[in-house]
Motif scaffolding. Structure first.
Motif, PDB file in Angstrom:
ATOM      1  N   GLY A  88       0.818  -1.215   0.000  1.00 30.39           N
ATOM      2  CA  GLY A  88       0.000   0.000   0.000  1.00 30.39           C
ATOM      3  C   GLY A  88       0.847   1.258   0.000  1.00 30.39           C
ATOM      4  N   ILE A  89       1.964   1.215   0.720  1.00 29.94           N
ATOM      5  CA  ILE A  89       2.888   2.364   0.716  1.00 29.94           C
ATOM      6  C   ILE A  89       3.466   2.559  -0.680  1.00 29.94           C
ATOM      7  CG2 ILE A  89       5.102   3.213   1.603  1.00 29.94           C
ATOM      8  CD1 ILE A  89       4.323   1.848   4.296  1.00 29.94           C
ATOM      9  N   ARG A  90       3.814   1.456  -1.349  1.00 34.20           N
ATOM     10  CA  ARG A  90       4.305   1.556  -2.732  1.00 34.20           C
ATOM     11  C   ARG A  90       3.258   2.228  -3.626  1.00 34.20           C
ATOM     12  NH1 ARG A  90       5.182  -3.589  -5.414  1.00 34.20           N
ATOM     13  NH2 ARG A  90       6.377  -2.430  -6.935  1.00 34.20           N
ATOM     14  N   HIS A  91       2.008   1.816  -3.483  1.00 37.79           N
ATOM     15  CA  HIS A  91       0.937   2.401  -4.293  1.00 37.79           C
ATOM     16  C   HIS A  91       0.728   3.876  -3.938  1.00 37.79           C
ATOM     17  CE1 HIS A  91      -0.710  -0.998  -6.590  1.00 37.79           C
ATOM     18  NE2 HIS A  91      -0.163  -1.712  -5.630  1.00 37.79           N
ATOM     19  N   PHE A  92       0.880   4.217  -2.682  1.00 41.34           N
ATOM     20  CA  PHE A  92       0.751   5.612  -2.271  1.00 41.34           C
ATOM     21  C   PHE A  92       1.825   6.475  -2.924  1.00 41.34           C
ATOM     22  CE2 PHE A  92       1.619   9.051   0.853  1.00 41.34           C
ATOM     23  CZ  PHE A  92       0.396   9.715   0.737  1.00 41.34           C
ATOM     24  N   VAL A  93       3.045   5.948  -2.960  1.00 40.50           N
ATOM     25  CA  VAL A  93       4.144   6.671  -3.626  1.00 40.50           C
ATOM     26  C   VAL A  93       3.828   6.824  -5.109  1.00 40.50           C
ATOM     27  CG1 VAL A  93       6.586   6.542  -4.263  1.00 40.50           C
ATOM     28  CG2 VAL A  93       5.875   6.005  -1.923  1.00 40.50           C
ATOM     29  N   TRP A  94       3.302   5.783  -5.728  1.00 35.60           N
ATOM     30  CA  TRP A  94       2.943   5.866  -7.144  1.00 35.60           C
ATOM     31  C   TRP A  94       1.819   6.874  -7.361  1.00 35.60           C
ATOM     32  CZ3 TRP A  94       2.647  -0.122  -7.997  1.00 35.60           C
ATOM     33  CH2 TRP A  94       3.952  -0.628  -8.048  1.00 35.60           C
ATOM     34  N   ASP A  95       0.881   6.945  -6.416  1.00 40.92           N
ATOM     35  CA  ASP A  95      -0.204   7.919  -6.534  1.00 40.92           C
ATOM     36  C   ASP A  95       0.317   9.353  -6.537  1.00 40.92           C
ATOM     37  OD1 ASP A  95      -2.108   5.950  -6.677  1.00 40.92           O
ATOM     38  OD2 ASP A  95      -2.705   6.096  -4.570  1.00 40.92           O
ATOM     39  N   MET A  96       1.479   9.555  -5.936  1.00 41.51           N
ATOM     40  CA  MET A  96       2.100  10.892  -5.936  1.00 41.51           C
ATOM     41  C   MET A  96       2.896  11.128  -7.215  1.00 41.51           C
ATOM     42  SD  MET A  96       3.245  11.514  -1.981  1.00 41.51           S
ATOM     43  CE  MET A  96       4.369  10.151  -1.903  1.00 41.51           C
ATOM     44  N   GLY A  97       2.898  10.145  -8.124  1.00 42.19           N
ATOM     45  CA  GLY A  97       3.587  10.304  -9.401  1.00 42.19           C
ATOM     46  C   GLY A  97       5.066   9.983  -9.343  1.00 42.19           C
ATOM     47  N   ARG A  98       5.493   9.267  -8.333  1.00 45.01           N
ATOM     48  CA  ARG A  98       6.916   8.934  -8.181  1.00 45.01           C
ATOM     49  C   ARG A  98       7.110   7.418  -8.228  1.00 45.01           C
ATOM     50  NH1 ARG A  98       9.055  13.673  -6.758  1.00 45.01           N
ATOM     51  NH2 ARG A  98       7.937  15.070  -5.394  1.00 45.01           N
ATOM     52  N   GLY A  99       8.350   7.018  -8.530  1.00 38.99           N
ATOM     53  CA  GLY A  99       8.720   5.613  -8.444  1.00 38.99           C
ATOM     54  C   GLY A  99       8.299   4.741  -9.605  1.00 38.99           C
ATOM     55  N   PHE A 100       7.991   5.332 -10.753  1.00 38.82           N
ATOM     56  CA  PHE A 100       7.574   4.537 -11.906  1.00 38.82           C
ATOM     57  C   PHE A 100       8.747   4.047 -12.755  1.00 38.82           C
ATOM     58  CE2 PHE A 100       3.584   7.034 -11.351  1.00 38.82           C
ATOM     59  CZ  PHE A 100       2.750   5.960 -11.116  1.00 38.82           C
ATOM     60  N   GLU A 101       9.924   4.614 -12.560  1.00 37.96           N
ATOM     61  CA  GLU A 101      11.079   4.216 -13.353  1.00 37.96           C
ATOM     62  C   GLU A 101      11.453   2.782 -13.005  1.00 37.96           C
ATOM     63  OE1 GLU A 101      11.403   6.842 -11.038  1.00 37.96           O
ATOM     64  OE2 GLU A 101      10.473   8.198 -12.485  1.00 37.96           O
ATOM     65  N   HIS A 102      12.095   2.105 -13.970  1.00 41.91           N
ATOM     66  CA  HIS A 102      12.414   0.692 -13.780  1.00 41.91           C
ATOM     67  C   HIS A 102      13.230   0.421 -12.514  1.00 41.91           C
ATOM     68  CE1 HIS A 102      13.302  -3.461 -14.526  1.00 41.91           C
ATOM     69  NE2 HIS A 102      14.589  -3.195 -14.522  1.00 41.91           N
ATOM     70  N   PRO A 103      14.325   1.117 -12.263  1.00 43.74           N
ATOM     71  CA  PRO A 103      15.078   0.786 -11.045  1.00 43.74           C
ATOM     72  C   PRO A 103      14.277   1.052  -9.774  1.00 43.74           C
ATOM     73  CG  PRO A 103      16.376   2.215 -12.481  1.00 43.74           C
ATOM     74  CD  PRO A 103      15.004   2.128 -13.057  1.00 43.74           C
ATOM     75  N   ALA A 104      13.482   2.110  -9.770  1.00 45.76           N
ATOM     76  CA  ALA A 104      12.698   2.444  -8.570  1.00 45.76           C
ATOM     77  C   ALA A 104      11.610   1.403  -8.322  1.00 45.76           C
ATOM     78  CB  ALA A 104      12.085   3.829  -8.723  1.00 45.76           C
ATOM     79  N   ARG A 105      10.988   0.914  -9.376  1.00 41.96           N
ATOM     80  CA  ARG A 105       9.959  -0.123  -9.218  1.00 41.96           C
ATOM     81  C   ARG A 105      10.551  -1.394  -8.629  1.00 41.96           C
ATOM     82  NH1 ARG A 105       8.694   0.770 -14.622  1.00 41.96           N
ATOM     83  NH2 ARG A 105       9.491  -1.310 -15.028  1.00 41.96           N
ATOM     84  N   GLU A 106      11.692  -1.809  -9.167  1.00 38.38           N
ATOM     85  CA  GLU A 106      12.341  -3.028  -8.675  1.00 38.38           C
ATOM     86  C   GLU A 106      12.809  -2.844  -7.228  1.00 38.38           C
ATOM     87  OE1 GLU A 106      12.830  -6.144 -10.064  1.00 38.38           O
ATOM     88  OE2 GLU A 106      11.403  -5.386 -11.548  1.00 38.38           O
ATOM     89  N   TYR A 107      13.380  -1.686  -6.925  1.00 38.40           N
ATOM     90  CA  TYR A 107      13.852  -1.430  -5.564  1.00 38.40           C
ATOM     91  C   TYR A 107      12.687  -1.445  -4.585  1.00 38.40           C
ATOM     92  CZ  TYR A 107      15.527   0.973  -1.445  1.00 38.40           C
ATOM     93  OH  TYR A 107      15.812   1.294  -0.148  1.00 38.40           O
ATOM     94  N   SER A 108      11.586  -0.799  -4.923  1.00 36.19           N
ATOM     95  CA  SER A 108      10.455  -0.743  -4.002  1.00 36.19           C
ATOM     96  C   SER A 108       9.820  -2.120  -3.825  1.00 36.19           C
ATOM     97  CB  SER A 108       9.413   0.280  -4.467  1.00 36.19           C
ATOM     98  OG  SER A 108       8.787  -0.124  -5.665  1.00 36.19           O
ATOM     99  N   ALA A 109       9.821  -2.929  -4.875  1.00 39.59           N
ATOM    100  CA  ALA A 109       9.283  -4.288  -4.758  1.00 39.59           C
ATOM    101  C   ALA A 109      10.149  -5.123  -3.819  1.00 39.59           C
ATOM    102  CB  ALA A 109       9.193  -4.945  -6.133  1.00 39.59           C
ATOM    103  N   ARG A 110      11.457  -5.041  -4.008  1.00 37.96           N
ATOM    104  CA  ARG A 110      12.377  -5.781  -3.136  1.00 37.96           C
ATOM    105  C   ARG A 110      12.310  -5.273  -1.701  1.00 37.96           C
ATOM    106  NH1 ARG A 110      15.978  -8.810  -6.333  1.00 37.96           N
ATOM    107  NH2 ARG A 110      15.902  -8.182  -8.515  1.00 37.96           N
ATOM    108  N   ALA A 111      12.223  -3.959  -1.538  1.00 37.71           N
ATOM    109  CA  ALA A 111      12.152  -3.379  -0.199  1.00 37.71           C
ATOM    110  C   ALA A 111      10.872  -3.782   0.518  1.00 37.71           C
ATOM    111  CB  ALA A 111      12.263  -1.852  -0.283  1.00 37.71           C
ATOM    112  N   ALA A 112       9.761  -3.801  -0.205  1.00 39.40           N
ATOM    113  CA  ALA A 112       8.485  -4.201   0.406  1.00 39.40           C
ATOM    114  C   ALA A 112       8.521  -5.664   0.818  1.00 39.40           C
ATOM    115  CB  ALA A 112       7.331  -3.944  -0.558  1.00 39.40           C
TER     116      ALA A 112
END
Length: 131
Positions: A88-112
């Protein structure tokens, strides 16, 4: 009128075409944990009703949750809750328009995923040590 057998239609992609990726699996698990939380919340409601019903009902609920299978279910519920929260935190960050780039998506998935596992283990270690 055209023969429908001769009309080429686009095919929808399916799992034989897509290679499973971490972000895809995280999306699927996020939905599964949401459903698991529903079942876990029913168990929590049962425990609360048992607590309000009297010592005999509460002892029964405590016995169920204190058994090895009960503890396993509670451990899974804890992980599902934390995994769903971090998703949900990942989705919240995406709702703010951030974290859509490939490295950021992979990092947030691994971090979650790592965060949900580590925090679940820490909660259970603290609970066992406090006991």
């Amino acid at each position: 009128m055209a023969n429908p057998k001769l009309v080429e239609r686009p095919l929808s992609p399916h799992l034989q075409i897509y290679r499973p990726m971490l972000t895809m699996m995280m999306s699927i698990v996020h939905r599964i944990t949401g459903m698991a939380l529903y079942g876990g919340t029913l168990l929590l409601a049962w425990w609360l009703v048992a607590a309000a019903s009297g010592p005999k009902a509460f002892d029964t609920a405590q016995w169920v949750f204190g058994s090895w299978i009960g503890k396993l279910v509670l451990f899974g519920y804890t992980w599902a809750l934390l995994h769903h929260m971090f998703g949900g935190i990942r989705h919240f960050v995406w709702d703010m328009g951030r974290g859509f780039e490939h490295p950021a998506r992979e990092y947030s998935a691994r971090a979650a995923l790592a965060g949900s596992i580590v925090v679940t283990i820490l909660i259970w270690l603290v609970a066992m040590l406090a006991r």
